[in-house]
Design an enzyme around this catalytic site. Structure first.
Site, short mmCIF file in Angstrom:
data_model
loop_
_atom_site.label_atom_id
_atom_site.label_comp_id
_atom_site.label_asym_id
_atom_site.label_seq_id
_atom_site.Cartn_x
_atom_site.Cartn_y
_atom_site.Cartn_z
CD GLU A 130 52.10 67.49 37.69
OE1 GLU A 130 51.53 68.57 37.48
OE2 GLU A 130 51.49 66.44 37.95
CB ILE A 170 42.39 62.97 35.56
CG1 ILE A 170 41.18 62.16 36.07
CG2 ILE A 170 42.62 62.67 34.09
CD1 ILE A 170 40.53 62.67 37.30
CB ALA A 171 43.46 61.88 41.05
NE ARG A 172 46.90 67.41 43.66
CZ ARG A 172 46.15 68.16 42.87
NH1 ARG A 172 45.86 67.73 41.64
NH2 ARG A 172 45.69 69.31 43.27
N GLY A 227 44.11 69.23 33.25
CA GLY A 227 42.79 68.98 33.83
C GLY A 227 41.83 70.15 33.82
NE ARG A 244 38.70 58.29 51.85
CZ ARG A 244 39.32 59.41 52.19
NH1 ARG A 244 40.22 59.39 53.16
NH2 ARG A 244 39.04 60.55 51.58
CB ILE A 289 36.42 64.85 39.72
CG1 ILE A 289 36.62 66.35 39.90
CG2 ILE A 289 37.14 64.36 38.46
CD1 ILE A 289 38.05 66.77 40.19
CG HIS A 293 48.40 68.99 36.13
ND1 HIS A 293 48.99 68.68 37.33
CD2 HIS A 293 47.08 69.17 36.42
CE1 HIS A 293 48.08 68.69 38.29
NE2 HIS A 293 46.91 68.98 37.75
#
Length: 317
Positions: A265, A234-236, A285, A179, A158, A283
């Protein structure tokens, strides 16, 4: 015939595909399963299709040696609501639906970038409220994205799709924090998170959820951002420390935020609801019929493979 639980109402093709293969029960509520419902499902079904919010924890699984349910097909790419290690300990296979969500989620990132940078939410509210008095040269002046710098936090599928849209669509320079090193097919420079935050006009969070990334975007990262910069997530939701975000917005340390996910959420921090410089989406997405059907069919394929004794295509544990 194996008994399968679909934890939420699913798109029609998904339900039909599952019913062709299994004895299917569709849970009719759109609310996440309770701990009691999850525990019962492990006892009475052979497999489950679960999704965001359906928490599968070590506490639930401790009641079992090897539960009847031996396959959990997650409807979605993110699976931080599932304790994968606990599932493995109890002989439960877990899969997800990568790939299907990539482009749709990247599109929502660009939607939020444009909405926030160009103050579209404010403008839409102005028109609906009847307060718009006509065009003038200094009305709702926002940030022009073309040629700016985007910082992407998490350069997986993504993150790369977002960066590709920014580079080829808007001529933006791409920095990223990740990472590990990534081989990408467009110009991009990897830097430590603090340096990415300090240099980016737009900082987009696309990292996976989980304990390792909780509050990755904290007060220090937000303080490093330019005052003219915008944060997009837009992730968590729990990757961003929402208290720190509210403080940064109230202090004017950053210019705005575009959020599709939230730390608690579906609850949204009340202060965010009152801020004109913040764009909030529910949400969205992966919210297109084509994408949700593809996700569902992928989850069904994972279940089919397991019960046919084949290798599960998108196994995560």
């Amino acid at each position: 015939m194996k008994r399968i639980l679909l934890s939420r109402p699913m798109p029609p093709q998904t339900v039909a595909a599952a019913e062709d293969l299994f004895e299917v029960e569709v849970r009719e509520s759109n609310k996440p399963m309770s701990a009691g419902e999850v525990r019962a499902a492990f006892a009475v079904y052979d497999g489950m299709m679960v999704t965001l919010g359906d928490a599968i924890t070590a506490d639930i699984l401790q009641d079992f040696g090897r539960p009847r349910c031996r396959m959990v097909a997650n409807f979605g790419v993110g699976y931080n609501h599932i304790d994968v290690a606990a599932c493995t300990d109890h002989g439960v296979i877990v899969s997800n639906t990568p790939g299907a969500v990539t482009d749709a989620t990247a599109d929502i990132a660009l939607t939020l970038m444009l909405m926030t940078a160009r103050r579209a939410g404010e403008g839409e509210r102005m028109v609906r409220s009847g307060k718009w008095e006509g065009w003038h040269p200094t009305q709702l002046l926002g940030l022009h994205l073309t040629g700016k710098t985007v910082g992407v936090v998490g350069m997986g599928r993504i993150g790369q799709a977002i960066a590709r849209r920014c580079h080829f669509g808007f001529g933006m320079s791409v920095l990223y924090a990740n990472r590990s090193e990534k081989a990408v097919d467009f110009p991009a420079v990897q830097k430590p998170l603090a340096e990415v935050a300090a240099a980016a006009d737009i900082l987009v969070v696309a990292a996976p959820g989980g304990a390792e990334t909780e509050h990755l975007i904290d007060a220090a990262v937000l303080d490093a951002m330019p005052k003219t910069a915008i944060l997009v997530n837009i992730a968590r939701g729990n990757i961003v420390d929402e208290k720190a975000l509210v403080a940064a917005l109230e202090a004017g340390s950053i210019a705005g935020a575009g959020l599709d996910v939230y730390e608690h959420e579906p609850k949204v921090t009340p202060a965010l609801l009152k801020m004109d410089q913040v764009c909030l989406l529910p949400h969205l997405g992966t919210a297109s019929m084509e994408v949700r059907e593809e996700m569902g069919l992928m989850a069904v394929a994972n279940l089919r493979a397991y019960f046919d004794g084949d290798e599960v295509p998108n196994r995560v544990a």
